[in-house]
Design a protein around this motif. Structure first.
Motif: not given
Length: 203
Positions: A164-177
């Motif tokens: 339930g996230l925007e693709p941009g949010t997904v990308k930033s969270r994956i980068f941080r993880a």
């Protein structure tokens, strides 16, 4: 199973064809079990979580509208079931980097490396263990999103639909993880080249 085939079977289930749900179980039970195994680290827990996930999917399948692939919708249920279980039980979350293949045999997550010398095999084993420990150090949500991307191979869009996230949010969270995991692996001296290039390149 293609998206069209999925939707056809789902529509049959929604129309009251109970047996049609078995086709969905047969198509995705291995992936569901393997995702649960990697999140719980326990074969017994993974079996229970997979069963609970399919039960929840069946009971709520009338709410599935086909906006995403059924498999993506199902992975969301599996992920949430596993996270809820681990949080409620207060269990120390462990990570499994093994899975079952089509023959039911246990296989390990392979790290890209073509050389098979004893030294290389030992290095791969140590790196795999370091990755597992690093994933255990991540917050549950960060670990979940990395597993969906790196292990399940979902696209940013599919992960967004799953969580339930925007693709941009997904990308930033994956980068941080990835960055947090990379820092742990660097500290242990066991970072795979392919993984570090993803962090630096932002793939």
């Amino acid at each position: 199973m293609t998206r069209e085939e999925e939707l056809s079977v789902v529509r049959r289930v929604q129309s009251g064809d109970v047996n049609a749900f078995e086709d969905l179980v047969a198509a995705y039970e291995k992936n569901v079990y393997n995702l649960a195994l990697r999140m719980t680290g326990s074969r017994e827990d993974a079996e229970d979580m997979a069963q609970e996930a399919f039960l929840k999917a069946y009971n709520s399948i009338r709410s599935f509208r086909g906006d995403s692939k059924f498999s993506v919708w199902l992975y969301r249920i599996v992920s949430n079931v596993c996270l809820d279980y681990l949080r409620k039980r207060g269990k120390r979350q462990t990570v499994s980097l093994s899975a079952e293949d089509d023959d039911g045999e246990q296989v390990q997550l392979e790290l890209a490396d073509t050389a098979q010398s004893p030294e290389t095999l030992l290095e791969k084993k140590l790196t795999r263990e370091s990755v597992r420990r690093g994933l255990e150090r991540l917050p549950p949500d960060a670990r979940q999103i990395l597993l969906l991307r790196e292990i399940q191979g979902l696209s940013y869009e599919e992960i967004g639909e799953t969580l339930g996230l925007e693709p941009g949010t997904v990308k930033s969270r994956i980068f941080r993880a990835r960055k947090r995991l990379c820092a742990f692996l660097l500290a242990e001296g066991n970072i795979p080249d392919a993984f570090s290039s993803k962090v630096l390149g932002g793939e």
